[in-house]
Design an enzyme around this catalytic site. Structure first.
Site, mmCIF file in Angstrom:
data_model
loop_
_atom_site.group_PDB
_atom_site.id
_atom_site.type_symbol
_atom_site.label_atom_id
_atom_site.label_comp_id
_atom_site.label_asym_id
_atom_site.label_seq_id
_atom_site.Cartn_x
_atom_site.Cartn_y
_atom_site.Cartn_z
ATOM 1 N N ASP A 17 0.846 -1.203 0.000
ATOM 2 C CA ASP A 17 0.000 0.000 0.000
ATOM 3 C C ASP A 17 0.880 1.252 0.000
ATOM 4 O O ASP A 17 0.735 2.132 -0.844
ATOM 5 C CB ASP A 17 -0.937 -0.010 1.222
ATOM 6 N N GLU A 261 1.533 -6.369 -5.292
ATOM 7 C CA GLU A 261 1.156 -5.473 -6.385
ATOM 8 C C GLU A 261 2.356 -4.704 -6.952
ATOM 9 O O GLU A 261 2.610 -4.710 -8.149
ATOM 10 C CB GLU A 261 0.089 -4.482 -5.877
HETATM 11 O O1 TRH Z 1 4.433 -6.165 0.583
HETATM 12 P P1 TRH Z 1 3.428 -6.675 -0.377
HETATM 13 O O2 TRH Z 1 2.899 -8.013 -0.112
HETATM 14 O O3 TRH Z 1 2.281 -5.660 -0.450
HETATM 15 C C1 TRH Z 1 0.932 -5.738 -0.517
HETATM 16 C C2 TRH Z 1 0.236 -5.656 0.768
HETATM 17 O O4 TRH Z 1 0.139 -6.930 1.296
HETATM 18 C C3 TRH Z 1 -1.104 -5.043 0.580
HETATM 19 O O5 TRH Z 1 -1.866 -5.110 1.728
HETATM 20 C C4 TRH Z 1 -1.795 -5.634 -0.603
HETATM 21 O O6 TRH Z 1 -2.987 -4.980 -0.744
HETATM 22 C C5 TRH Z 1 -0.952 -5.482 -1.822
HETATM 23 O O7 TRH Z 1 0.293 -6.129 -1.615
HETATM 24 C C6 TRH Z 1 -1.586 -6.027 -3.058
HETATM 25 O O8 TRH Z 1 4.041 -6.665 -1.881
HETATM 26 P P2 TRH Z 1 4.295 -5.479 -2.902
HETATM 27 O O9 TRH Z 1 3.014 -4.902 -3.393
HETATM 28 O O10 TRH Z 1 5.192 -6.013 -3.900
HETATM 29 O O11 TRH Z 1 5.044 -4.377 -2.078
HETATM 30 C C7 TRH Z 1 6.370 -4.499 -1.663
HETATM 31 C C8 TRH Z 1 7.056 -3.158 -1.721
HETATM 32 O O12 TRH Z 1 8.331 -3.243 -1.097
HETATM 33 C C9 TRH Z 1 7.310 -2.673 -3.143
HETATM 34 O O13 TRH Z 1 7.136 -1.270 -3.200
HETATM 35 C C10 TRH Z 1 8.780 -3.003 -3.378
HETATM 36 C C11 TRH Z 1 9.318 -2.773 -2.000
HETATM 37 N N1 TRH Z 1 10.590 -3.472 -1.682
HETATM 38 C C12 TRH Z 1 11.684 -2.688 -1.350
HETATM 39 O O14 TRH Z 1 11.614 -1.444 -1.383
HETATM 40 N N2 TRH Z 1 12.845 -3.315 -0.994
HETATM 41 C C13 TRH Z 1 12.970 -4.665 -0.977
HETATM 42 O O15 TRH Z 1 14.065 -5.185 -0.639
HETATM 43 C C14 TRH Z 1 11.831 -5.438 -1.354
HETATM 44 C C15 TRH Z 1 11.934 -6.943 -1.356
HETATM 45 C C16 TRH Z 1 10.650 -4.811 -1.689
#
Ligand code: TRH
Length: 361
Positions: A17, A261
């Site tokens: 989010d 996402e």
């Molecule tokens: O963390 P996520 O599972 O996020 C979500 C939430 O669960 C949310 O509630 C849900 O509605 C949504 O997914 C669909 O996975 P996501 O979306 O990939 O987000 C991870 C974020 O973290 C993304 O902006 C990339 C960042 N990231 C970093 O900045 N550094 C890292 O080392 C990693 C692995 C990710």
């Protein structure tokens, strides 16, 4: 002139989010010179994504964005709404703020979750009247076609990726990144990698799934900087990266495991093959989301990419399946590049939001 934008974000769980909202806030500010205020209800989680954020400050400037704590409703009594108000993922604005909106009547948008399902086109940009105030709220659906709100993609992304890729050298082992939910069949994936036909270097940024990675090696936990080896598999434990560093990791790897996402779409922009773990939903709705995406990504159901995605979601990964996937990587690599280029032809989410709001005046 719609220069002032308020973006509201509730951290439901994990980083998606705030990851999406922060990326969008930065892009609106950097590419359109907009004054963006980002309201977040959990600054401690946001500090993982927003570099230099002080989780104790209720208001601060970060990278040109005003980041504010979304506190009690009463704290909004003196807040004047911006010209454009984005309610991310139906997070429900504070009622005093909505009351103030009746005076300045901003453009009110609800930014929805991303899906490649067909129904999205029909719902994108539809609006409804908010019963209590008579204000109009428009539902903005990101998506994979021209009839949707598009995907988050910075204008500089392609050039940055190409410059980084030009400096890369081909390595003797397969480079893989792993970012997944802890319920994924991590043990069977690591076993398959260890017993697979090719040597693998697997990069794991810090996260809740690391306990399962540690358990595979018979350890209680993994520390940043640890390197663990079994058979063909070498695990390299990384810190939680910045969003920019994470992009670089995705660009470097031959195969990326992503989730949720935001990392999903960053993997799409990497031009490299990836396996996406959907966020679990009731009644297995996430399987529909996965199949809709694989359709948009032009992968048919007999393709190893399709089979592996489903095995990663509901099943177990076998060494045979892993070998099949890795043997097919050269073909999957050129497929990934052509799909990235296909989706890069479309207008991005920030551009579509800005155009939409201009037409509202
Ligand atoms: O963390 P996520 O599972 O996020 C979500 C939430 O669960 C949310 O509630 C849900 O509605 C949504 O997914 C669909 O996975 P996501 O979306 O990939 O987000 C991870 C974020 O973290 C993304 O902006 C990339 C960042 N990231 C970093 O900045 N550094 C890292 O080392 C990693 C692995 C990710």
């Amino acid at each position: 002139m719609n220069k002032r934008w308020d973006l509201f974000c509730r951290v439901v769980d994990n980083f998606g989010d705030i990851g999406v909202c922060w990326r969008l806030a930065k892009q609106l500010h950097q590419e359109y010179a907009l004054d963006v205020r980002l309201w977040v209800d959990d600054l401690a989680v946001a500090a993982n994504i927003i570099q230099g954020l002080d989780a104790n400050l209720t208001r601060q400037q970060a990278h040109g964005i005003e980041v504010c704590l979304w506190g009690e409703d009463a704290s909004f009594l003196d807040v004047t709404p911006a010209d454009v108000v984005i309610e991310a993922f139906a997070c429900e604005l504070p009622s005093p703020y909505i009351q103030h909106m009746t005076a300045n009547k901003p453009t009110w948008l609800n930014l929805e979750y991303l899906s490649a399902e067909n129904w999205v086109e029909g719902f994108h940009a539809q609006s409804s009247v908010h019963a209590a105030t008579g204000l109009r709220k428009t539902f903005f659906f990101p998506g994979f076609t021209d009839k949707t709100g598009g995907l988050i993609r910075e204008q500089s992304l392609r050039t940055a990726r190409q410059a980084a890729k030009a400096k890369m050298t081909v390595l003797p082992s397969l480079q893989v990144s792993l970012f997944c939910y802890p319920h994924a069949p991590i043990h069977s994936l690591l076993k398959a990698m260890a017993e697979g036909a090719e040597p693998v270097e697997c990069f794991v940024p810090k996260g809740s799934y690391l306990e399962k990675v540690a358990a595979f090696f018979g350890a209680d936990q993994i520390e940043v900087g640890d390197i663990l080896q079994k058979g063909q598999l070498k695990i390299i434990a990384l810190p939680f990266l910045t969003q920019d560093e994470y992009d670089q990791l995705l660009w470097c790897c031959n195969l990326n495991f992503v989730r949720g996402e935001d990392s999903w779409i960053r993997a799409l922009w990497s031009e490299n093959p990836f396996i996406w773990q959907t966020y679990p939903q009731d009644e297995k709705l996430h399987l529909k989301k996965l199949d809709a995406f694989l359709g948009a990504y032009e992968v048919d159901s007999s393709d190893i990419l399709h089979v592996f995605h489903h095995a990663w979601l509901d099943d177990e990964i076998t060494p045979g399946l892993w070998n099949k996937l890795t043997q097919d990587l050269p073909r999957l690599q050129s497929h990934a590049a052509s799909q990235t280029q296909k989706f890069e032809q479309q207008a991005d989410l920030a551009a579509k939001l800005v155009i939409f709001t201009k037409h509202q005046v």
